[in-house]
Design a protein around this motif. Structure first.
Motif, short mmCIF file in Angstrom:
data_model
loop_
_atom_site.label_atom_id
_atom_site.label_comp_id
_atom_site.label_asym_id
_atom_site.label_seq_id
_atom_site.Cartn_x
_atom_site.Cartn_y
_atom_site.Cartn_z
N MET A 60 0.82 -1.20 0.00
CA MET A 60 0.00 0.00 0.00
C MET A 60 0.86 1.26 0.00
O MET A 60 0.61 2.21 -0.74
CB MET A 60 -0.92 0.01 1.22
CG MET A 60 -2.04 -1.01 1.18
SD MET A 60 -3.05 -0.96 2.67
CE MET A 60 -3.88 0.61 2.45
N THR A 61 1.89 1.27 0.84
CA THR A 61 2.77 2.43 0.95
C THR A 61 3.58 2.62 -0.34
O THR A 61 3.74 3.75 -0.83
CB THR A 61 3.72 2.29 2.14
OG1 THR A 61 2.97 1.98 3.32
CG2 THR A 61 4.50 3.58 2.38
N THR B 175 -1.60 13.16 -2.32
CA THR B 175 -1.10 13.82 -1.12
C THR B 175 0.39 13.55 -0.92
O THR B 175 1.17 14.46 -0.63
CB THR B 175 -1.88 13.35 0.12
OG1 THR B 175 -3.27 13.63 -0.06
CG2 THR B 175 -1.38 14.05 1.38
N PHE B 176 0.78 12.28 -1.08
CA PHE B 176 2.18 11.91 -0.94
C PHE B 176 3.05 12.63 -1.95
O PHE B 176 4.11 13.18 -1.61
CB PHE B 176 2.34 10.39 -1.11
CG PHE B 176 1.99 9.58 0.10
CD1 PHE B 176 1.11 10.06 1.06
CD2 PHE B 176 2.53 8.32 0.29
CE1 PHE B 176 0.79 9.31 2.19
CE2 PHE B 176 2.22 7.56 1.41
CZ PHE B 176 1.35 8.05 2.35
N TRP C 192 -10.18 4.64 -5.47
CA TRP C 192 -9.30 3.70 -4.77
C TRP C 192 -8.54 4.40 -3.66
O TRP C 192 -8.08 5.52 -3.82
CB TRP C 192 -8.32 3.06 -5.75
CG TRP C 192 -8.97 2.07 -6.66
CD1 TRP C 192 -9.33 2.27 -7.96
CD2 TRP C 192 -9.36 0.73 -6.34
NE1 TRP C 192 -9.92 1.14 -8.47
CE2 TRP C 192 -9.96 0.18 -7.51
CE3 TRP C 192 -9.27 -0.05 -5.18
CZ2 TRP C 192 -10.45 -1.12 -7.55
CZ3 TRP C 192 -9.76 -1.36 -5.23
CH2 TRP C 192 -10.35 -1.88 -6.38
N LEU C 193 -8.43 3.72 -2.52
CA LEU C 193 -7.76 4.28 -1.34
C LEU C 193 -6.34 4.72 -1.65
O LEU C 193 -5.93 5.83 -1.33
CB LEU C 193 -7.75 3.23 -0.22
CG LEU C 193 -6.89 3.53 1.01
CD1 LEU C 193 -7.44 4.74 1.75
CD2 LEU C 193 -6.81 2.33 1.93
N VAL C 194 -5.56 3.83 -2.28
CA VAL C 194 -4.15 4.14 -2.56
C VAL C 194 -4.04 5.38 -3.44
O VAL C 194 -3.20 6.26 -3.20
CB VAL C 194 -3.46 2.94 -3.22
CG1 VAL C 194 -2.11 3.36 -3.82
CG2 VAL C 194 -3.23 1.82 -2.20
N GLU C 195 -4.89 5.47 -4.45
CA GLU C 195 -4.83 6.61 -5.36
C GLU C 195 -5.16 7.91 -4.63
O GLU C 195 -4.59 8.96 -4.92
CB GLU C 195 -5.81 6.40 -6.53
CG GLU C 195 -5.59 7.35 -7.69
CD GLU C 195 -4.25 7.13 -8.39
OE1 GLU C 195 -3.73 8.11 -8.96
OE2 GLU C 195 -3.74 6.00 -8.37
N ILE D 4 -5.04 -8.01 1.59
CA ILE D 4 -5.70 -6.82 1.03
C ILE D 4 -4.67 -5.72 0.87
O ILE D 4 -3.88 -5.45 1.77
CB ILE D 4 -6.81 -6.35 1.99
CG1 ILE D 4 -7.84 -7.45 2.19
CG2 ILE D 4 -7.47 -5.07 1.49
CD1 ILE D 4 -8.65 -7.29 3.45
N TYR D 5 -4.67 -5.07 -0.30
CA TYR D 5 -3.73 -3.96 -0.48
C TYR D 5 -4.39 -2.70 -1.05
O TYR D 5 -3.74 -1.68 -1.21
CB TYR D 5 -2.55 -4.39 -1.36
CG TYR D 5 -2.87 -4.62 -2.82
CD1 TYR D 5 -2.82 -3.58 -3.74
CD2 TYR D 5 -3.23 -5.89 -3.27
CE1 TYR D 5 -3.11 -3.79 -5.08
CE2 TYR D 5 -3.51 -6.11 -4.61
CZ TYR D 5 -3.46 -5.06 -5.51
OH TYR D 5 -3.75 -5.28 -6.84
#
Length: 221
Positions: free
Chosen positions: A77-78, A181-182, A173-176, A164-165
């Motif tokens: 995820m990171t 922000t990152f 999508w959560l990661v997107e 789960i990732y």
């Protein structure tokens, strides 16, 4: 945005609670059947646990740490959230990013779990082959009021079973959602700047959690 983050957190919580003590089942079960069983279990637990429903932060954090975190792939995820910047990070920076992102999601999960009430989850047929090692499980959350909420999961088959990732709520999508922000923080202050920003956010969340715990204790007395 806060609502979306809570929904993301609820999704991950629902998809991970049942894994505790069930590694063999995770290895043997199809990912869609597994997520369905997990979702039913977490909803039952959240509805039955009076400490969780009352917002007891110590209890909720304990549930998150013991039942959820071992079965979410925070490294992947990171890495996905950091995007191309991940390759530029040193091994130490990568570990710090994973740790801070993990902590951030712990507090997010905790807030979502205590809000579970009368929701139900319905699942859709999964489109995949038995040989697939990366799949998407599709579902929707049905609420007493309002339209159903789209809720999809991405899972990867690892040596330790399905993990789960990523989670999709209402088409996002959560990661997107974290990737922008990152990227923005890294472009301004570098990778160390992102680590610091996450650390500062986590300290504020920790202080807020401690304050809620003291308030609950004062009310009880």
């Amino acid at each position: 945005m806060n609502l979306i983050k809570k929904l993301f957190a609820l999704a991950l919580a629902a998809a991970a609670m049942f894994f505790s003590g069930a590694t063999l089942a995770a290895d043997a079960e199809a990912p869609d059947a597994l997520v369905k069983r997990i979702s039913m279990e977490v909803l039952d637990i959240a509805k039955a646990d009076k400490e969780v429903q009352s917002g007891n932060q110590k209890r909720v954090l304990q549930v998150v740490e013991e039942k959820i975190l071992p079965f979410v792939d925070f490294q992947k995820m990171t890495m996905l959230a950091a995007g191309k910047n991940w390759r530029e990070a040193t091994p130490e920076q990568k570990q710090q990013l994973i740790a801070e992102f993990r902590t951030l999601l712990v507090y997010t999960y905790s807030g979502a779990i205590s809000q579970v009430r009368d929701q139900k989850v319905e699942f859709k047929p999964m489109r995949s082959e038995p040989s697939d090692t990366d799949v998407e499980v599709r579902s929707q959350v049905v609420q007493p009021r309002g339209e159903p909420i789209q809720l999809n999961y991405r899972l990867e088959k690892t040596n330790g079973g399905w993990r789960i990732y990523d989670v999709n709520v209402l088409g996002a999508w959560l990661v997107e959602s974290y990737k922008s922000t990152f990227t923005s923080e890294i472009s301004k202050n570098g990778i160390d700047g992102l680590i610091k920003a996450l650390s500062d956010k986590n300290k504020k969340l920790a202080d807020a959690t401690a304050a809620k715990g003291k308030a609950k204790s004062a009310d009880a007395s």
